[in-house]
Design a protein around this motif. Structure first.
Motif, PDB file in Angstrom:
ATOM      1  N   TYR A  37      31.860  25.725  -0.992  1.00 17.88           N
ATOM      2  CA  TYR A  37      32.366  26.263   0.420  1.00 17.88           C
ATOM      3  C   TYR A  37      31.505  27.287   1.336  1.00 17.88           C
ATOM      4  O   TYR A  37      31.080  27.043   2.589  1.00 17.88           O
ATOM      5  N   GLY A  38      30.741  28.043   0.182  1.00 14.98           N
ATOM      6  CA  GLY A  38      29.404  28.920   0.898  1.00 14.98           C
ATOM      7  C   GLY A  38      28.838  28.511   1.566  1.00 14.98           C
ATOM      8  O   GLY A  38      28.518  28.809   2.733  1.00 14.98           O
ATOM      9  N   ILE A  39      28.218  27.103   0.445  1.00 11.32           N
ATOM     10  CA  ILE A  39      26.966  26.817   1.534  1.00 11.32           C
ATOM     11  C   ILE A  39      27.181  25.929   2.700  1.00 11.32           C
ATOM     12  O   ILE A  39      26.975  25.845   4.316  1.00 11.32           O
ATOM     13  N   TYR A  40      28.055  25.322   2.735  1.00 16.84           N
ATOM     14  CA  TYR A  40      28.998  24.733   3.854  1.00 16.84           C
ATOM     15  C   TYR A  40      29.922  26.186   5.033  1.00 16.84           C
ATOM     16  O   TYR A  40      29.444  25.778   6.334  1.00 16.84           O
ATOM     17  N   LEU A  41      30.271  27.283   4.827  1.00 17.38           N
ATOM     18  CA  LEU A  41      30.159  28.191   6.172  1.00 17.38           C
ATOM     19  C   LEU A  41      28.673  28.274   6.631  1.00 17.38           C
ATOM     20  O   LEU A  41      28.730  28.631   7.603  1.00 17.38           O
ATOM     21  N   PHE A  42      27.787  28.305   5.418  1.00 13.87           N
ATOM     22  CA  PHE A  42      26.583  29.427   5.826  1.00 13.87           C
ATOM     23  C   PHE A  42      25.697  29.234   6.514  1.00 13.87           C
ATOM     24  O   PHE A  42      24.506  29.106   6.840  1.00 13.87           O
ATOM     25  N   VAL A  43      25.540  27.349   6.134  1.00 13.18           N
ATOM     26  CA  VAL A  43      24.490  26.233   7.134  1.00 13.18           C
ATOM     27  C   VAL A  43      25.370  26.057   8.226  1.00 13.18           C
ATOM     28  O   VAL A  43      25.774  25.275   8.004  1.00 13.18           O
ATOM     29  N   PRO A  44      23.887  26.491   9.483  1.00 13.26           N
ATOM     30  CA  PRO A  44      24.938  25.827  10.341  1.00 13.26           C
ATOM     31  C   PRO A  44      24.935  24.433  11.243  1.00 13.26           C
ATOM     32  O   PRO A  44      25.842  24.023  11.286  1.00 13.26           O
ATOM     33  N   ARG A  45      23.951  23.700  10.251  1.00 15.76           N
ATOM     34  CA  ARG A  45      23.908  22.072  10.696  1.00 15.76           C
ATOM     35  C   ARG A  45      25.355  20.847   9.492  1.00 15.76           C
ATOM     36  O   ARG A  45      25.705  20.833  10.037  1.00 15.76           O
ATOM     37  N   LEU A  46      25.389  22.355   8.583  1.00 16.96           N
ATOM     38  CA  LEU A  46      27.024  21.381   7.625  1.00 16.96           C
ATOM     39  C   LEU A  46      28.046  21.842   8.717  1.00 16.96           C
ATOM     40  O   LEU A  46      29.075  21.357   8.385  1.00 16.96           O
ATOM     41  N   HIS A  47      28.400  23.034   9.163  1.00 13.84           N
ATOM     42  CA  HIS A  47      29.396  23.698   9.697  1.00 13.84           C
ATOM     43  C   HIS A  47      29.768  23.076  10.601  1.00 13.84           C
ATOM     44  O   HIS A  47      30.261  22.787  10.850  1.00 13.84           O
ATOM     45  N   ASN A  48      29.114  22.925  11.285  1.00 15.96           N
ATOM     46  CA  ASN A  48      29.213  21.555  12.832  1.00 15.96           C
ATOM     47  C   ASN A  48      28.654  20.709  13.044  1.00 15.96           C
ATOM     48  O   ASN A  48      29.214  20.476  14.108  1.00 15.96           O
ATOM     49  N   TRP A  49      29.118  19.741  11.920  1.00 13.66           N
ATOM     50  CA  TRP A  49      29.588  18.576  11.803  1.00 13.66           C
ATOM     51  C   TRP A  49      30.304  18.522  11.835  1.00 13.66           C
ATOM     52  O   TRP A  49      30.502  16.835  12.975  1.00 13.66           O
ATOM     53  N   GLU A  50      31.941  18.521  12.086  1.00 10.74           N
ATOM     54  CA  GLU A  50      32.695  18.469  12.492  1.00 10.74           C
ATOM     55  C   GLU A  50      32.832  18.407  14.342  1.00 10.74           C
ATOM     56  O   GLU A  50      33.177  17.160  14.591  1.00 10.74           O
ATOM     57  N   GLU A  51      32.375  19.342  14.631  1.00  4.68           N
ATOM     58  CA  GLU A  51      32.449  19.290  16.288  1.00  4.68           C
ATOM     59  C   GLU A  51      31.121  18.168  17.140  1.00  4.68           C
ATOM     60  O   GLU A  51      31.118  17.394  17.713  1.00  4.68           O
ATOM     61  N   ARG A  52      30.285  18.291  15.838  1.00  2.00           N
ATOM     62  CA  ARG A  52      28.606  17.366  16.864  1.00  2.00           C
ATOM     63  C   ARG A  52      29.662  15.676  16.906  1.00  2.00           C
ATOM     64  O   ARG A  52      29.612  15.771  17.533  1.00  2.00           O
ATOM     65  N   LYS A  53      30.605  15.395  15.366  1.00  2.00           N
ATOM     66  CA  LYS A  53      30.868  14.065  15.612  1.00  2.00           C
ATOM     67  C   LYS A  53      32.428  13.876  16.413  1.00  2.00           C
ATOM     68  O   LYS A  53      32.078  13.006  16.826  1.00  2.00           O
ATOM     69  N   THR A  54      33.001  14.900  16.323  1.00  2.20           N
ATOM     70  CA  THR A  54      33.546  14.436  17.793  1.00  2.20           C
ATOM     71  C   THR A  54      33.652  14.216  19.172  1.00  2.20           C
ATOM     72  O   THR A  54      33.692  13.583  19.982  1.00  2.20           O
ATOM     73  N   ARG A  55      32.259  15.032  19.292  1.00  2.00           N
ATOM     74  CA  ARG A  55      31.251  14.818  20.885  1.00  2.00           C
ATOM     75  C   ARG A  55      30.809  14.058  20.658  1.00  2.00           C
ATOM     76  O   ARG A  55      31.568  13.338  22.408  1.00  2.00           O
ATOM     77  N   GLN A  56      30.746  13.236  19.645  1.00  3.13           N
ATOM     78  CA  GLN A  56      30.314  12.015  19.698  1.00  3.13           C
ATOM     79  C   GLN A  56      30.710  10.823  19.662  1.00  3.13           C
ATOM     80  O   GLN A  56      30.939   9.399  20.761  1.00  3.13           O
ATOM     81  N   LEU A  57      32.202  10.592  19.154  1.00  2.00           N
ATOM     82  CA  LEU A  57      33.155   9.807  19.811  1.00  2.00           C
ATOM     83  C   LEU A  57      33.636  10.228  20.506  1.00  2.00           C
ATOM     84  O   LEU A  57      34.042   9.198  21.038  1.00  2.00           O
ATOM     85  N   MET A  58      33.781  11.472  21.218  1.00  2.00           N
ATOM     86  CA  MET A  58      33.940  10.980  22.892  1.00  2.00           C
ATOM     87  C   MET A  58      33.278  10.021  23.845  1.00  2.00           C
ATOM     88  O   MET A  58      33.851   9.840  24.708  1.00  2.00           O
ATOM     89  N   GLU A  59      32.361  10.491  23.468  1.00  2.00           N
ATOM     90  CA  GLU A  59      31.569   9.800  24.412  1.00  2.00           C
ATOM     91  C   GLU A  59      31.559   8.240  23.704  1.00  2.00           C
ATOM     92  O   GLU A  59      31.332   7.601  25.324  1.00  2.00           O
ATOM     93  N   LYS A  60      31.509   7.932  23.358  1.00  2.00           N
ATOM     94  CA  LYS A  60      31.995   6.357  22.839  1.00  2.00           C
ATOM     95  C   LYS A  60      33.123   6.187  22.734  1.00  2.00           C
ATOM     96  O   LYS A  60      32.742   5.266  23.792  1.00  2.00           O
ATOM     97  N   TYR A  61      34.498   6.975  23.308  1.00  2.00           N
ATOM     98  CA  TYR A  61      35.301   5.862  23.786  1.00  2.00           C
ATOM     99  C   TYR A  61      35.432   6.399  25.056  1.00  2.00           C
ATOM    100  O   TYR A  61      35.666   4.974  25.672  1.00  2.00           O
ATOM    101  N   LYS A  62      34.189   6.994  25.091  1.00  2.00           N
ATOM    102  CA  LYS A  62      33.938   7.353  27.411  1.00  2.00           C
ATOM    103  C   LYS A  62      33.614   6.190  27.604  1.00  2.00           C
ATOM    104  O   LYS A  62      33.918   5.729  28.712  1.00  2.00           O
TER     105      LYS A  62
END
Length: 99
Positions: free
Chosen positions: A70-95
Motif C-alpha cells: 500500500y505504501g508503494i502504491y501511495l508513494f510511487v507516482p507512476r503506480l498511484h496515477n494509473w487509475e486516472e491515466r486509464k480513465t482518460r485513455q478509455l474516455m478518449e477511446k469512447y469519444k
C-alpha cells in the motif's frame, strides 16, 4: 473565469483526497506497530485462542507485506496515477468511437 475556478476547485479536492490517503497510511503504520508490540510481547500461556508465537509472527509478516504494498502504491507516482491515466485513455477511446 468560472472555468478556472472550477478547475482550481477540482485540483483542491484531488489534493485533499491525496492528503487523506497519506494520513490514513500513517495511521495504518502506527496501528501496525502498536499491534505488533502488543502481540509479540504478550504472555500467551493464558490465551483463550491458543495462538502460538510462530503464528503471530507469520500474521505480522503478512500484514507488513500488505502495508508495504500500500505504501508503494501511495508513494510511487507512476503506480498511484494509473487509475486516472486509464480513465482518460478509455474516455478518449469512447469519444473517438462515438464519432
Amino acid at each position: 473565469m468560472e472555468n478556472k475556478q472550477k478547475h482550481e476547485e477540482m485540483l483542491y479536492k484531488k489534493a485533499q483526497k491525496r492528503v487523506k490517503e497519506i494520513s490514513n497510511f500513517y495511521w495504518f503504520v502506527a496501528g501496525y506497530i502498536i499491534v505488533a508490540i502488543v502481540l509479540l510481547f504478550r504472555d500467551y500461556s493464558k490465551n483463550i485462542f491458543n495462538f502460538n508465537t510462530e503464528y503471530i509472527v507469520y500474521m505480522l509478516i503478512l500484514q507488513g507485506i500488505f502495508l508495504l504494498g500500500y505504501g508503494i502504491y501511495l508513494f510511487v507516482p507512476r503506480l498511484h496515477n494509473w487509475e486516472e491515466r486509464k480513465t482518460r485513455q478509455l474516455m478518449e477511446k469512447y469519444k473517438n468511437n462515438g464519432k
